[in-house]
Design an enzyme around this catalytic site. Structure first.
Site, PDB file in Angstrom:
ATOM      1  N   ASP A 221       0.930  -1.137  -0.137  1.00  0.00           N
ATOM      2  CA  ASP A 221      -0.064  -0.015  -0.114  1.00  0.00           C
ATOM      3  C   ASP A 221       1.040   1.214   0.087  1.00  0.00           C
ATOM      4  OD1 ASP A 221      -2.066   1.965   0.017  1.00  0.00           O
ATOM      5  OD2 ASP A 221      -3.051   0.791   1.687  1.00  0.00           O
TER       6      ASP A 221
HETATM    7  C1  BGC Z   1      -4.743   3.507   0.111  1.00  0.00           C
HETATM    8  C2  BGC Z   1      -5.066   2.313  -1.080  1.00  0.00           C
HETATM    9  C3  BGC Z   1      -4.689   3.349  -2.488  1.00  0.00           C
HETATM   10  C4  BGC Z   1      -3.371   3.969  -2.358  1.00  0.00           C
HETATM   11  C5  BGC Z   1      -2.903   4.886  -3.585  1.00  0.00           C
HETATM   12  C6  BGC Z   1      -3.620   4.228   0.107  1.00  0.00           C
HETATM   13  O1  BGC Z   1      -3.599   5.439   0.807  1.00  0.00           O
HETATM   14  O2  BGC Z   1      -4.858   2.756   1.298  1.00  0.00           O
HETATM   15  O3  BGC Z   1      -6.246   2.013  -1.134  1.00  0.00           O
HETATM   16  O4  BGC Z   1      -4.820   2.393  -3.636  1.00  0.00           O
HETATM   17  O5  BGC Z   1      -3.515   4.742  -1.325  1.00  0.00           O
HETATM   18  O6  BGC Z   1      -3.897   6.015  -3.692  1.00  0.00           O
END
Ligand code: BGC
Length: 734
Positions: A221
């Protein structure tokens, strides 16, 4: 990978910027963007943590609403459309679906997840992956794993027992990975039982790759990596966002020091390269998408997702000749998607009050009723609404939460609707008996104060939600959505109430496997609206439930008939229970479901398979899935609490041979008669041992003896029998 130096391999494992991987040698870069209910292609790439401006894309209903369709085929069609848009926007991987379990209604990100139930979440997640990947665009199943709250999400340790982990939290991922083969999996921010998800070898390598056979890329993530070399060693391939070259150096150093095996680093780089090859081959440069057709699909999905929670005295559908007071700011300032990284720029937007006007022949008057941020003169707004409602034949009230109340990044403190909205509802309902409430929200609400005779749950319905709501209000569409999450009577009744969101860096999953309806059913608690609930403008009858055994599966067949005067769609839900099970179980768990469209008077036979995977439990003694033998009860119903027929079927079950150790009790040894014989011979107490002959010293003595671990026997024999001898006896059983 042999051709790439270790430096190049390390480079491949971290992104070039916020959304793209590096191109190294003959490996082209890959673009990954959010998801999951539409493509969020940011205009300026390496921008920022950014929720900035993105290219227009269709905003389909977020997972909260999509799940209410209970329709994997529709989910596949929506995901395929997202795939076509990703192709047109030159995106190779869309970051979704989110298949985390809705453990607590306060989680700010529940709108982005499907359900409190692992079967439904897994089936719909797999359908989404199949849809997008059929268009040559990869999915990224997230957030792996046990990421069920926003509070302290980048540090908290989700402390969860083995059965809950396997049966509830990992189950949807397992189904998606084994049945839909996603290109990538996103490792979550949090820790699991103390270990970071991004550094968890057991999770990323043993379970994900060895047990489930995942051969794609594990991406972090965004910002979830703490120690890059430790992550690569655990099985993580790609760190995002990119731009921090220092961590590439850490990988190179770790290989040089010998703390990270060269082959592990090479395998990670190879998987990123393979993703790039796969994505490049599937690219369709210059492709476009049909904005109108996708808007229509967004409307269709929204229509199918709306749940008719209540419809006393058949207040709905409205007749077109009626005059209607449309009340509530949300009827014109639409809330249709969740806040945070999934927030996209929609191609167009249906506004509910306009759509109602377009369908009505009678007069339609709008009154704001409240402001979404609570500003303004509440009593003047309320008075206007009451006047409009009193003068009309019916009032349609939009109530809900805006993004300041619920979003990615934080959890709610309660599940209440704003007090000003509830006061206004009470005042309107007092003057207008034909009051219909339309709910717009991402997370579950406390609905006890929502006493209107008709209530529609639109959740967050995407850019076509306005038209969909109007179609349902006027009966142009017959509601068929079913709740994917229980609506509790009170927040205090919810399973994790005392264990959410945790403290001092830990959240204890004290409710274990009793999540959602499993909890309310086991405790025989009342709920406001049960899991799986959803009414229709027609009625359905169930009859002739027939169950049979096919190998390790149960095949269930039931006839569903439309007994009303309108065409409609019913979702037959099949739950399974095993009364008297040797392990703690909820009374019923969802094992299959099927939707059926029926004309008035029509009936159809619905047949489903309740697969072994949905019948087994995780046996902590042998660390494996076990099918327990016994008389399984199969309930079929229109919701988890509206069971229409029940049948019983006997399954043989797996033999379980629990390895005996010095910690095994005499009762456990008694399950292995051969070993017991040898043990008794060793002890030379023959058949007088009460565990074998309970009558000798009465039941109390027998019970006391049965719970003695074998390893403590030397103490009871004055040292005549040693632990070594006992170990030898037990070893013969293996
Ligand atoms: C989120 C993800 C997301 C990623 C990119 C993170 O903060 O938890 O779900 O895909 O950011 O934006």
């Amino acid at each position: 990978m042999g051709e790439l130096r270790i430096e190049q391999q390390a480079e491949l494992g971290s992104g070039a910027d916020f959304w793209t991987t590096k191109s190294t040698g003959d490996v082209p870069a890959v673009t990954l963007t959010d998801g999951p209910h539409g493509v969020r292609r940011q205009r300026a790439a390496a921008e920022h943590v950014g929720l900035g401006d993105s290219e227009p894309a269709t905003c389909f209903p977020p997972a909260v609403a999509l799940a209410q369709t209970w329709d994997p085929d529709l989910v596949t069609r929506v995901a395929a459309a997202i795939g076509r848009e990703a192709q047109a926007l030159d995106v190779q991987v869309v970051l979704g679906p989110g298949v985390n379990i809705k453990r607590d209604p306060r989680c700010g990100r529940n709108f982005e997840y499907y359900s409190e139930d692992p079967h439904l979440a897994g089936v719909l997640g797999a359908a989404w992956v199949k849809g997008i990947q059929a268009e040559g665009v990869g999915a990224s199943v997230k957030h792996f794993a046990v990421n069920n709250q926003e509070h302290d999400r980048m540090r908290v340790s989700a402390d969860v027992d083995a059965r809950a982990l396997r049966e509830i939290y990992l189950r949807p991922f397992q189904r998606v990975i084994t049945t839909a083969r996603p290109w990538t999996v996103m490792a979550a921010y949090n820790r699991i039982n103390g270990e970071w998800a991004t550094q968890n070898h057991w999770l990323l390598s043993r379970v994900l790759r060895d047990e489930w056979g995942f051969d794609g890329v594990v991406v972090s993530d965004w910002g979830a990596v703490v120690d890059r070399a430790a992550s690569v060693s655990a099985g993580l391939d790609l760190q995002m966002p990119g731009g921090d070259a220092a961590t590439d150096g850490e990988v190179v150093d770790a290989v040089a020091r010998g703390t990270l095996p060269e082959a592990v680093a090479a395998a990670a780089a190879e998987r990123v390269a393979e993703l790039s090859r796969r994505a490049t081959a599937a690219r369709r440069p210059g492709s476009t998408f049909d904005v109108d057709a996708h808007h229509e699909l967004a409307r269709e999905a929204a229509r199918r997702s709306i749940v008719l929670l209540r419809n006393d005295l058949n207040v709905l559908p409205l007749r077109t000749e009626m005059s209607v007071a449309v009340i509530g700011e949300f009827a014109r300032t639409v809330r249709y998607q969740g806040g945070g990284s999934s927030h996209i720029t929609s191609t167009r937007l249906d506004v509910p009050v306009d759509e109602i006007r377009a369908r009505a022949d009678g007069e339609v008057v709008f009154a704001a009723g409240y402001t979404t941020d609570g500003s303004g003169d509440a009593s003047a707004l309320c008075d206007n609404a009451v006047r409009a409602a009193a003068a009309a034949d019916a009032a349609v009230l939009f109530l809900g939460l805006d993004e300041s109340w619920e979003s990615e990044g934080f959890d709610r403190a309660d599940i209440d609707l704003p007090a000003t909205q509830l006061d206004m509802l009470a005042a309107v309902a007092a003057v207008q008996p034909r009051t219909v409430v339309v709910l717009v929200h991402g997370g579950v609400l406390q609905l006890a104060p929502v006493t209107a005779p008709a209530v529609l749950d639109a959740a967050l319905s995407g850019q076509g939600g306005g038209a969909a709501i109007a179609d349902v209000l006027y009966g142009l569409a017959n509601p068929s959505g079913k709740l994917a999450e229980t609506v509790p009577l009170r927040l205090q009744d919810t399973p994790a109430y005392l264990n959410f969101p945790g403290e001092a860096g830990h959240v204890r999953y004290g409710e274990g496997i009793f999540v959602g309806y499993r909890w309310y059913d086991a405790r025989e608690m009342g709920v406001a609206f049960p899991y799986g609930h959803g009414l229709s403008y027609t009625s359905f009858a169930y009859r002739d439930l027939h169950v049979s055994v096919e190998g390790d599966a149960i095949v269930a067949r039931v006839t569903v008939a439309n007994t009303g005067v309108r065409a409609g769609r019913e979702i037959a839900q099949f739950y399974v229970g095993l009364p008297g099970s040797r392990v703690t179980r909820p009374p019923r768990t969802l094992a299959a479901f099927a939707g059926v469209n029926l004309a008035p008077g029509e009936q159809a036979c619905v047949e489903v398979r309740l697969d072994r995977a949905d019948l087994v439990y995780w046996d902590v003694r042998v660390d494996d899935w076990i099918l327990e033998g016994g008389d399984y009860r199969v309930d079929v119903g229109a919701s988890s609490r509206d069971i229409r027929a029940t049948a019983v079927v006997t399954l043989t079950g797996d033999p379980v041979r629990v390895p005996l150790t010095l910690e095994s009790t005499l009762a456990e040894v008694a399950a292995h008669p051969d070993v017991m014989q040898r043990l008794l011979a060793l002890l030379s107490v023959g058949a007088t041992l009460p565990v074998v002959k309970p009558a000798a010293d009465g039941p109390t003595m027998a019970a006391m003896m049965s719970s003695i671990p074998v390893g403590r026997l030397p103490g009871f024999t004055g040292g005549k029998v040693t632990r070594k001898q006992l170990e030898r006896v037990l070893a013969q059983s293996q």
